[in-house]
Design an enzyme around this catalytic site. Structure first.
Site, PDB file in Angstrom:
ATOM      1  N   LYS A 220       0.844  -1.136   0.003  1.00  0.00           N
ATOM      2  CA  LYS A 220      -0.137  -0.117  -0.088  1.00  0.00           C
ATOM      3  C   LYS A 220       0.789   1.394  -0.045  1.00  0.00           C
ATOM      4  O   LYS A 220       1.705   1.621   1.052  1.00  0.00           O
ATOM      5  CB  LYS A 220      -0.964   0.195   1.178  1.00  0.00           C
ATOM      6  CG  LYS A 220      -2.070   1.250   0.976  1.00  0.00           C
ATOM      7  CD  LYS A 220      -2.483   1.556   2.155  1.00  0.00           C
ATOM      8  CE  LYS A 220      -1.852   2.513   3.054  1.00  0.00           C
ATOM      9  NZ  LYS A 220      -1.848   3.752   2.319  1.00  0.00           N
ATOM     10  N   GLU A 294      10.288   0.545  10.476  1.00  0.00           N
ATOM     11  CA  GLU A 294      11.275   1.642   9.976  1.00  0.00           C
ATOM     12  C   GLU A 294      10.568   2.749  10.364  1.00  0.00           C
ATOM     13  O   GLU A 294       9.695   3.256   9.525  1.00  0.00           O
ATOM     14  CB  GLU A 294      11.987   1.461   8.687  1.00  0.00           C
ATOM     15  CG  GLU A 294      13.029   2.095   8.865  1.00  0.00           C
ATOM     16  CD  GLU A 294      13.140   3.519   8.059  1.00  0.00           C
ATOM     17  OE1 GLU A 294      12.782   4.364   8.967  1.00  0.00           O
ATOM     18  OE2 GLU A 294      13.170   3.635   7.052  1.00  0.00           O
ATOM     19  N   CYS A 328      13.626  10.494   7.127  1.00  0.00           N
ATOM     20  CA  CYS A 328      13.442   9.818   8.369  1.00  0.00           C
ATOM     21  C   CYS A 328      14.849   9.803   9.197  1.00  0.00           C
ATOM     22  O   CYS A 328      15.055  10.025  10.469  1.00  0.00           O
ATOM     23  CB  CYS A 328      13.035   8.099   8.509  1.00  0.00           C
ATOM     24  SG  CYS A 328      13.873   7.407   7.318  1.00  0.00           S
ATOM     25  N   GLU A 425      10.481  14.701  16.036  1.00  0.00           N
ATOM     26  CA  GLU A 425      10.605  14.620  14.604  1.00  0.00           C
ATOM     27  C   GLU A 425      10.126  16.087  13.817  1.00  0.00           C
ATOM     28  O   GLU A 425       8.652  15.997  14.138  1.00  0.00           O
ATOM     29  CB  GLU A 425      10.432  13.519  14.187  1.00  0.00           C
ATOM     30  CG  GLU A 425      10.830  13.425  12.814  1.00  0.00           C
ATOM     31  CD  GLU A 425      10.407  11.900  12.196  1.00  0.00           C
ATOM     32  OE1 GLU A 425       9.084  11.339  12.264  1.00  0.00           O
ATOM     33  OE2 GLU A 425      11.244  11.391  11.735  1.00  0.00           O
TER      34      GLU A 425
HETATM   35  P1  NAI Z   1       1.853   7.682   8.593  1.00  0.00           P
HETATM   36  O1  NAI Z   1       2.887   6.885   9.409  1.00  0.00           O
HETATM   37  O2  NAI Z   1       0.403   8.086   8.818  1.00  0.00           O
HETATM   38  O3  NAI Z   1       1.806   7.152   7.042  1.00  0.00           O
HETATM   39  C1  NAI Z   1       2.562   6.049   6.692  1.00  0.00           C
HETATM   40  C2  NAI Z   1       1.815   5.118   6.065  1.00  0.00           C
HETATM   41  O4  NAI Z   1       1.053   4.544   7.011  1.00  0.00           O
HETATM   42  C3  NAI Z   1       0.824   5.491   4.931  1.00  0.00           C
HETATM   43  O5  NAI Z   1       0.848   4.723   3.814  1.00  0.00           O
HETATM   44  C4  NAI Z   1      -0.363   5.319   5.680  1.00  0.00           C
HETATM   45  O6  NAI Z   1      -1.406   5.476   4.924  1.00  0.00           O
HETATM   46  C5  NAI Z   1      -0.534   4.266   6.520  1.00  0.00           C
HETATM   47  N1  NAI Z   1      -1.166   4.411   7.684  1.00  0.00           N
HETATM   48  C6  NAI Z   1      -1.480   5.423   8.351  1.00  0.00           C
HETATM   49  N2  NAI Z   1      -2.215   4.912   9.586  1.00  0.00           N
HETATM   50  C7  NAI Z   1      -2.178   3.627   9.366  1.00  0.00           C
HETATM   51  C8  NAI Z   1      -2.763   2.556  10.133  1.00  0.00           C
HETATM   52  N3  NAI Z   1      -3.556   2.898  11.432  1.00  0.00           N
HETATM   53  N4  NAI Z   1      -2.381   1.266  10.086  1.00  0.00           N
HETATM   54  C9  NAI Z   1      -1.791   1.005   8.822  1.00  0.00           C
HETATM   55  N5  NAI Z   1      -1.372   2.024   7.981  1.00  0.00           N
HETATM   56  C10 NAI Z   1      -1.580   3.250   8.449  1.00  0.00           C
HETATM   57  O7  NAI Z   1       2.730   9.142   8.425  1.00  0.00           O
HETATM   58  P2  NAI Z   1       2.149  10.524   7.791  1.00  0.00           P
HETATM   59  O8  NAI Z   1       0.703  10.634   8.449  1.00  0.00           O
HETATM   60  O9  NAI Z   1       1.947  10.401   6.279  1.00  0.00           O
HETATM   61  O10 NAI Z   1       3.151  11.443   8.350  1.00  0.00           O
HETATM   62  C11 NAI Z   1       3.112  11.955   9.716  1.00  0.00           C
HETATM   63  C12 NAI Z   1       4.399  12.032  10.379  1.00  0.00           C
HETATM   64  O11 NAI Z   1       5.031  10.774  10.403  1.00  0.00           O
HETATM   65  C13 NAI Z   1       5.238  13.036   9.531  1.00  0.00           C
HETATM   66  O12 NAI Z   1       5.296  14.350   9.808  1.00  0.00           O
HETATM   67  C14 NAI Z   1       6.680  12.203   9.877  1.00  0.00           C
HETATM   68  O13 NAI Z   1       7.011  12.966  11.254  1.00  0.00           O
HETATM   69  C15 NAI Z   1       6.356  11.029  10.323  1.00  0.00           C
HETATM   70  N6  NAI Z   1       6.811  10.087   9.189  1.00  0.00           N
HETATM   71  C16 NAI Z   1       8.013   9.339   8.916  1.00  0.00           C
HETATM   72  C17 NAI Z   1       8.400   8.555   8.122  1.00  0.00           C
HETATM   73  C18 NAI Z   1       9.605   8.050   8.033  1.00  0.00           C
HETATM   74  O14 NAI Z   1      10.189   7.414   7.147  1.00  0.00           O
HETATM   75  N7  NAI Z   1      10.337   7.895   9.299  1.00  0.00           N
HETATM   76  C19 NAI Z   1       7.652   8.836   6.833  1.00  0.00           C
HETATM   77  C20 NAI Z   1       6.624   9.519   6.664  1.00  0.00           C
HETATM   78  C21 NAI Z   1       5.936  10.282   7.765  1.00  0.00           C
END
Ligand code: NAI
Ligand code: MG
Length: 821
Positions: A220, A294, A328, A425
């Site tokens: 996804k 991760e 990240c 972060e």
């Molecule tokens: P997120 O963690 O919500 O999204 C990442 C993925 O998880 C997306 O594909 C999303 O649709 C999916 N997702 C969301 N809720 C889920 C659930 N309950 N169960 C399974 N999958 C789910 O991150 P988001 O909202 O895009 O960004 C929020 C913050 O997260 C950012 O501001 C940043 O600080 C952090 N982030 C960190 C990343 C990293 O690589 N460490 C990457 C993206 C965001």
């Protein structure tokens, strides 16, 4: 009626002309004036190929399931936008639970065939995918830039080439799996959920190793950036990948949650926020699903006073302004040695003044757009917080485009170590600078975070740099460099940055499991063991007529001393014949806390002890145990009714094996493609809680605890409640060896109660739990607090093989050391 929702984006984003940010120089300028000011003209990459591709699909994309494009079961669609101008690019399907079910079924159906496809053939498919990515590199790069807002220079030169590299590299592992990972089979159907910051690269990090090892996947992509994954699906069709091996479901968090919850999924691999990672940890607890996470980071960028400052400044540019800081492992905390701080800041401000922010398709742009309005608001909110908390803000004099999602590069100085912007972060182009005086203070500040993804160390003194590198708790350390990635090197976190590695051989373990042992082999093992048992029994005859034991209540063993349990209570231990064989202390939360404290205090010393020293202590434990072999054998027989002599022998062998591995479990040097050695070092996980299985209580203790100790961990061991006396007898063995106090602690009591306390404890780094299924769920759920690693095992049955124990007892740190005169 199909529903098209743009609510994720926010409303009222007017379009901007992409090239308005940089007007042409005045036509009346002289050449000298021009040379003085040197304004950039626009150098746009043409968007047309990507726009044509979108148009060819009439701006709408369905789900890729079982090799076919399908409408979602519920007619729901949502738009994905170009963050540089707020314009919608296309509509994609919102997959629901029924679609997840279809995709998992398709992946399941494809599994047997894919798994049995010879490694060489899987390698050919992966090679074909790599080639296709290269052939469509420009289309991929432009599409990624349009959908995500990152500069074309990055998608073109970094993201897409690394995607191809990942498929090439893993084509190699598909080819070599049979010879290099004998006895391992694919995990099965893998659910993969990825973020928006490196959309296609994260897809490659997930899909390439999974396919190489014979798994099938349901992936996804993130809701803000689904397009390149859809183009990738077309490439899968093009290379003739068998239907169902790769399935792509677009959707939001609810789609991700449905995938996580699906019982037909054998493993979840996730990259994204720590919050969602924690939800996934809880949702999969007790399900038996393998999990790799991760997560976030707040990585330190350390500059020592002897660093090459100009290089360090360029390093900062890559560390925090690469991909607008939405990385990240972004070096978001600048730690500078006090004497050079002002000089460094001045250089940095001058460099920031020259950065260019604007149309991401402009080839001369350094910073593109922030991925979405919601992310932009998050950055604005945290910057505001930084100002309120008293840090000093600096931004360049130029303005970012007023329309679209842009944010200027930002430097905070005078940042307090505990302030929000030093701890949280931000995931934006915002750098928080702090100063330190000594290397010790630098290490303390660097580790003063709940995260542990990466660190950069800048110093011309390699002794200092490597010394600091070994002390920072993070999965990747870059010396005099930053944000270097390659498929050959593992990437992943310590602490709340998650667990599991992606890339390198270390990343493959996430996508394999041990094959069930074939019948005849298991048989021969058994015969071997029992013939050895017979041999031992004849060597050391064990009294079979059991004498009544002298009444004695074993205490706990904490910090090198026998201590009374806090509760003051004890627990009776009965033999298989129902006879009372002894009593042990009933440990509680407080005893566990004391034991953890002792283990933590002992950790640094034990970690730093040489491997040779650790081996010697383990040999010494074996020697002391063998002196009491008869007593231990008798005790085992009382508790389990089985041949105690054989078990003592096996335990001695396990201690010898642990001692042997102490100085032989080697890291590797990854051949990453720059002038560089990338050292992949196995490091101890830290303070380990071990809850022992019921079978073979002494052997389990020796094998699990011995191996964990050999790798430099310190332990809180909870013996099997069914047969704890061998562990409590072991106190004497420990006391007569030279094992440092606190290294090996033992707390007897109710297994699940103590397991819960250990799993919830924020100063415990991993919990190994052998026990009933309900306990697996309990431990995994409770571990979500600090995202500690967990390893669950059955309460009875064969112990895991040593190679697995060694991997569980360690985490790989990759240290990148570039060279060149
Ligand atoms: P997120 O963690 O919500 O999204 C990442 C993925 O998880 C997306 O594909 C999303 O649709 C999916 N997702 C969301 N809720 C889920 C659930 N309950 N169960 C399974 N999958 C789910 O991150 P988001 O909202 O895009 O960004 C929020 C913050 O997260 C950012 O501001 C940043 O600080 C952090 N982030 C960190 C990343 C990293 O690589 N460490 C990457 C993206 C965001
Ligand atoms: Mg988008």
């Amino acid at each position: 009626m199909p529903r098209c929702s743009t609510s994720r984006w926010g409303s009222g984003q007017p379009a901007i002309c992409p090239n308005t940010a940089y007007p042409n120089p005045e036509p009346t300028m002289t050449l000298t004036e021009l040379m003085d000011t040197l304004p950039y003209g626009p150098a746009p990459e043409a968007a047309q190929p990507a726009l044509d591709w979108l148009k060819a699909h009439e701006g709408r994309f369905r789900l890729f399931i079982g090799g076919k494009w399908r409408d979602p079961a519920q007619p729901e669609w949502f738009a994905t936008h170009n963050p540089a101008n707020g314009q919608p690019l296309a509509e994609v399907a919102q997959a629901g639970a029924a679609d997840v079910d279809e995709a998992v079924k398709a992946a399941r159906k494809a599994l047997a065939g894919w798994q049995q496809t010879p490694g060489h053939l899987r390698a050919r498919y992966l090679y074909a995918l790599a080639r296709q990515v290269q052939k469509h590199a420009r289309l991929f790069a432009v599409l990624e830039t349009l959908d995500n807002g990152k500069p074309i220079r990055e998608t073109r030169d970094i993201d897409i080439p690394l995607v191809a590299r990942h498929f090439y590299y893993h084509a190699g592992w598909a080819q070599l799996m049979e010879s290099e990972l004998p006895g391992y089979v694919p995990v099965g159907v893998v659910g993969q959920i990825i973020p928006w910051n490196f959309p296609l690269l994260m897809l490659a990090w997930k899909i390439a190793p999974a396919l190489a090892m014979g798994n099938t996947v349901v992936l996804k992509p993130a809701e803000f950036t689904p397009l390149t994954a859809l183009l990738f699906a077309e490439i899968c069709q093009k290379v003739g990948l068998p239907p169902g091996v790769v399935n792509i479901l677009t959707g939001d968090g609810s789609t991700g949650a449905a995938l996580v919850a699906h019982p037909g999924v054998d493993k979840i691999a996730f990259t994204g926020s720590t919050e969602v990672g924690r939800l996934i940890r809880k949702a999969t607890a007790g399900s038996g699903k393998k999990l790799s996470l991760e997560l976030g980071g707040k990585s330190p960028f350390l500059v020592f006073e002897d660093a090459d400052l100009d290089s360090a400044v360029e390093g900062v540019v890559d560390a925090i302004w690469f991909n607008q800081g939405q990385v990240c492992c972004a070096g978001s905390r600048l730690l500078v040695q006090e004497g050079i701080a002002e000089k460094m800041y001045a250089k940095l401000r001058a460099r920031m003044e020259k950065l260019r922010c604007g149309d991401p398709l402009d080839k001369a742009v350094d910073l593109g757009a922030i991925v979405s309005p919601v992310q932009l608001q998050k950055i604005q909110r945290l910057v505001q917080k930084g100002v309120e908390e008293g840090a000093e803000l600096w931004q360049p004099s130029w303005a970012v485009p007023s329309q679209g999602c842009f944010y200027p590069p930002t430097l905070f100085t005078q940042v307090a170590p505990a302030s929000t912007i030093a701890q949280e972060e931000i995931f934006g182009p915002v750098l928080a600078a702090l100063t330190f005086r000594t290397p010790e203070e630098a290490v303390r500040l660097a580790n003063n975070t709940r995260y542990g993804l990466a660190a950069s160390i800048w110093s011309e003194d390699i002794n200092l740099a490597l010394d600091v590198a070994t002390q920072i708790k993070a999965g990747t350390i870059w010396i005099n460099s930053t944000n270097l990635f390659d498929a050959a090197s593992g990437f992943g976190g310590y602490k709340e940055s998650g667990f599991g590695r992606e890339g390198g051989k270390e990343g493959l373990w996430e996508y394999v499991r041990k094959a069930e042992r074939p019948g005849p082999k298991a048989q021969s093992r058994k015969t071997k063991a029992s013939s050895k048992a017979r041999e031992t029994a004849s060597l050391q005859p064990v009294a079979t007529s059991l004498r009544p034991a002298i009444d004695r209540t074993a205490k706990l063993f904490i910090g090198g001393k026998q201590t009374r349990p806090d509760s003051g209570y004890s627990q009776a231990v009965y033999g298989p014949d129902g006879r009372l064989v002894g009593e042990v202390g009933l440990g509680n939360r407080k005893d566990i806390r004391n034991a953890v404290e002792a283990a933590r205090a002992a950790f640094e010393g034990w970690r730093k002890a040489t491997a040779h020293h650790k081996a010697q202590i383990l040999y010494f434990l074996a020697e002391n145990l063998s002196e009491r072999a008869e007593e231990f054998a008798r005790r085992l027989q009382e508790q389990t009714g089985e041949d105690g002599g054989a078990e003592v022998e096996a335990a001695l062998e396990a201690l010898f094996a642990a001692a042997a591995w102490a100085d032989k479990y080697e890291g590797v040097v990854h051949p990453t493609p720059i002038r560089n050695v990338t050292l992949a070092l196995p490091e101890p996980v830290g303070v380990l809680g071990i809850l022992c299985p019921d079978d073979k209580p002494l052997l389990a203790l020796a094998k699990l605890a011995g191996t964990a100790l050999a790798m430099g961990n310190t332990l809180v061991v909870v013996p099997s409640p069914a047969a704890p006396l061998s562990a409590t007898d072991f106190y004497q063995v420990l006391e007569t060896s030279d094992i440092p106090p606190g290294t090996f602690n033992i707390v007897t009591g109710e297994r699940d109660e103590l397991a819960k306390t250990l799993a919830e404890h924020d100063d415990v780094d991993a919990v190994w739990y052998a026990g009933p299924q309900a306990g697996h769920a309990l431990v995994e759920r409770a571990s979500a607090g600090n995202m500690k690693r967990t390893w669950t095992l059955p309460e009875r049955g064969a112990l895991p093989d040593t190679d697995e124990i060694l991997r569980q007892a360690t985490q790989i740190k990759n240290i990148w050391v570039p060279y060149g005169a």
